[in-house]
Scaffold this motif. Sequence first.
Motif, short mmCIF file in Angstrom:
data_model
loop_
_atom_site.label_atom_id
_atom_site.label_comp_id
_atom_site.label_asym_id
_atom_site.label_seq_id
_atom_site.Cartn_x
_atom_site.Cartn_y
_atom_site.Cartn_z
N THR A 97 0.85 -1.19 0.00
CA THR A 97 0.00 0.00 0.00
C THR A 97 0.89 1.24 0.00
N VAL A 98 0.65 2.15 -0.96
CA VAL A 98 1.47 3.35 -1.09
C VAL A 98 0.56 4.57 -1.27
N LYS A 99 1.10 5.76 -0.99
CA LYS A 99 0.39 7.00 -1.26
C LYS A 99 0.33 7.25 -2.76
N ALA A 100 -0.73 7.90 -3.20
CA ALA A 100 -0.88 8.18 -4.63
C ALA A 100 -1.76 9.40 -4.85
N ILE A 101 -1.69 9.96 -6.06
CA ILE A 101 -2.50 11.10 -6.45
C ILE A 101 -3.21 10.78 -7.77
N VAL A 102 -4.48 11.12 -7.86
CA VAL A 102 -5.20 11.02 -9.13
C VAL A 102 -4.79 12.23 -9.98
N LYS A 103 -3.98 12.01 -11.00
CA LYS A 103 -3.46 13.11 -11.81
C LYS A 103 -4.42 13.54 -12.91
N ASP A 104 -5.23 12.59 -13.38
CA ASP A 104 -6.14 12.94 -14.48
C ASP A 104 -7.24 11.89 -14.55
N ILE A 105 -8.41 12.31 -15.01
CA ILE A 105 -9.51 11.40 -15.34
C ILE A 105 -9.85 11.68 -16.80
N PRO A 106 -9.17 11.01 -17.73
CA PRO A 106 -9.33 11.34 -19.16
C PRO A 106 -10.72 11.12 -19.70
N SER A 107 -11.47 10.14 -19.16
CA SER A 107 -12.78 9.88 -19.76
C SER A 107 -13.67 9.09 -18.82
N ARG A 108 -14.98 9.17 -19.09
CA ARG A 108 -15.98 8.37 -18.40
C ARG A 108 -16.82 7.67 -19.46
#
Length: 442
Positions: free
Chosen positions: A349-360
Amino acid sequence: MSTTTELTETTLLRFATAGSVDDGKSTLVGRLLHDSKSILTDQLEAVERASASRGAEGPDLALLTDGLRAEREQGITIDVAYRYFATPRRRFILADTPGHVQYTRNMVTGASTAELTVILIDARNGVVEQTRRHAALAALLRVPHVVLAVNKMDLVDYQEPVFAAIAEEFTAYALELGVPEVTAIPISALAGDNVVEPSANMDWYGGPTVLEHLETVPVTHDLSHCHARLPVQYVIRPQTAEHPDYRGYAGQIAAGSFHVGEQITVLPSGRSTKIAGIDLLGEPVDVAWTTQSVTILLEDDIDISRGDLLVPSKDAPPTTQDIEATVCHVADAPLTVGHRVLLKHGTRTVKAIVKDIPSRLTLADLSLHPHPGQLVANDIGRVKIRTAEPLPVDSYSDSRRTGSFILIDPNDGTTLTAGMVGESFASPEPVKDESEDDGWDF
């Protein structure tokens, strides 16, 4: 291929049921258990008593799977109900998943390890949005076989054109999603038509019953083509007089097989050594394979801890801090660009960031809504994630175990999203992340 592998291939099938509310999933499972004589007499008597207390004229077979009090009172399934049964031809592990839209997350759980998914449709309603959502999840989770069970045929007078139209619409949609195989079967779970025994009311149908298909569908576990992976769960150092220097690395083999004397690499450190021994159930063995829980002993003393991954040196995946994946968002709170999360991959388990949500993904026509900015509960979308530490990830198409992950809320431990690395319907170009720096950028 070993005898053990061949036995597994011919006798065990994991499958899940899915569909909209009141399509009859639990009744189908109950019918399978009842008609295949896979329930005990006292279980049937308990169902008959519960059915009578609810005013039913006969036994409500759905109660065989709806075990929770809340489910029995509401008449719906709100959790994944697992059942185990067997016929002379095969053993089965089934997961009866919920139909309500807000419980779609449970379908992800139930189908993630399934080799076949049964998707039910009410013959009166045809293909609905939840049907399309379940088909999309089956495609994303790479379930090898999909059965379309068009249920409640008795309520449409067993008309072949009704079944044919639904089967044609669903199959075309599923194939466009990338589902490799669809088998359509007209049934009445309540009456038992084409569930275990062939229906006398649909002589126009010449295909298998549901159980016949479940017993004969090919299920392959060809370990020779798997990427061998062992996520380390625990470091064992008993320090006994008999074994004063014992140091073993325990875990369940996620894929492939490991052999004594094999050169392996520890990830993410990249250190290499050879396997000196393998302990299985306290006994030494020369080889171990997928799903077995083992302890690996190494020739060299290397710093290894929980979360590390043991892989063959000749078949090591790359490590990366940038992960692109298709996800199903399962939490009530939305997932947004810039969201700070924990990413759990295997035992790490590591820290992370959502950098982009290109599409839905738009389920109605499989179109993509570009850069939605967020995903809400039950949305399927594309995300780009940056992790604080490098992770050895496989493509989900290569390994359903080491190509998957979950995102977790660091504040309360809530599971936010289930992700499949590399899976994609297609995606527009990403946009630059302009979220504020709050100390979690890596």
